[in-house]
Write an enzyme that holds these catalytic residues in place. Structure first.
Site, PDB file in Angstrom:
ATOM      1  N   GLY A  83      34.532  50.330  15.734  1.00 37.83           N
ATOM      2  CA  GLY A  83      33.614  49.208  15.801  1.00 37.83           C
ATOM      3  C   GLY A  83      33.044  48.914  14.424  1.00 37.83           C
ATOM      4  N   CYS A  84      32.529  47.710  14.244  1.00 39.65           N
ATOM      5  CA  CYS A  84      32.028  47.315  12.926  1.00 39.65           C
ATOM      6  C   CYS A  84      30.780  48.106  12.537  1.00 39.65           C
ATOM      7  CB  CYS A  84      31.741  45.814  12.898  1.00 39.65           C
ATOM      8  SG  CYS A  84      30.741  45.189  14.274  1.00 39.65           S
TER       9      CYS A  84
END
Length: 311
Positions: free
Chosen positions: A121-122
């Site tokens: 995930g970012c």
């Protein structure tokens, strides 16, 4: 392009991450992207047939749909392709490899040998990049009460959020995830090697892409009462020689930092801001939420898994 290019199918290529991956692959020699007819994108038989014909599948789908696609691939047995999954479905699954190549020494080689890789995930990319080296080096105990704050461009929020910001109906800035159960927390905690669940507060601003992730620290609460420079040195040692991750002197920022400088790249910058007299520090990661935080990282993992040059 090479005589025997590697073939890739993006399941969910019409979304933000899928389009980003497709754009990056279009400029990359040695690969060819295969697509099925738009009216068959949700046809399980058509997707499975395509999977059997390619070297690697990228899943850019909601979690449940990603699980369905993995089941289709698994059912192919020996013809099953390699998979990079951009959803959260398998990020803490024990039989999948976490796709942050810079996680630890030798991890890129682990990704290269894997058949199932979960794209990070970012937000966790920034948080883990800051915390994991300091936990491994003993500067931050696994049970330390960690707080992580972050701001992202609205492109990371999905179709409805993008439409609201582009229509001018969304607020200029807002906190969210205030139920303290954001879906990125499990991977963030696991791969940062934190035994105590961190507090994570994300936010979104009125800009399309770019991200800052920050971790405030009271230095006197850490073992050995380190200086800010000690933390920066540990990060620099961990990422020495990295192509995409760099540790930048905080003084160059002039006491402030904006989130968009790395847009459209796969770069990740880390900084340690501190005041040793006050015994306080703030760790900050800057990245493109659509680059190193999504599509860029996926292409980096694709290169590793297909044996293609890193850059």
């Amino acid at each position: 392009m090479s005589q025997n290019p590697k073939s890739i199918f993006i399941d969910g290529e019409a979304g933000t991450t899928g389009l980003g991956i497709r754009d990056r692959l279009a400029a990359m020699p040695g690969v060819v992207v295969r697509s099925i007819d738009p009216d068959k994108r949700k046809d399980p038989a058509a997707r499975q047939e395509m999977m059997a014909q390619v070297d690697l599948v990228v899943l850019c789908l909601p979690d449940d749909a990603a699980k369905e696609s993995v089941a289709l691939a698994d059912a192919l047995g020996a013809k099953s392709p390699k998979i990079v999954d951009a959803s959260t479905a398998y990020r803490v699954a024990p039989d999948w490899v976490y796709g942050f190549a810079e996680l630890e020494h030798g991890h890129a080689a682990t990704i290269a040998k894997a058949t199932r890789v979960s794209n990070p995930g970012c937000y966790p990319t920034g948080g883990i990049a800051l915390l994991r080296p300091l936990v491994d080096a003993g500067f931050i105990p696994p049970d330390h009460p960690v707080t992580i704050n972050a701001v992202s461009g609205y492109s990371g929020g999905g179709k409805s959020m993008i439409e609201a910001y582009e229509a001018g109906t969304a607020p200029a800035f807002e906190l969210y995830g205030l139920g303290l159960k954001h879906k990125h927390l499990p991977e963030l905690q696991q791969y940062a090697r934190l035994s105590r669940r961190p507090i994570f507060i994300p936010s979104v601003g009125n800009f399309r892409q770019g991200m800052l992730v920050s971790v405030p620290l009271h230095l006197d609460t850490l073992p050995g009462k380190p200086k800010a420079a000690d933390l920066a040195d540990a990060l620099a040692e961990h990422y020495a020689g990295s192509t995409f991750v760099s540790v930048v002197p905080a003084a160059q920022a002039g006491g402030k930092l904006e989130p968009q400088a790395l847009n459209d790249t796969n770069k990740l910058e880390l900084r340690v801001f501190g005041d040793d007299d006050l015994r306080q520090a703030v760790l900050v990661a800057r990245l493109d939420n659509l680059g190193k935080g999504a599509s860029g990282a996926a292409v980096q993992n694709i290169r590793l898994m297909l044996g293609l040059p890193e850059k």
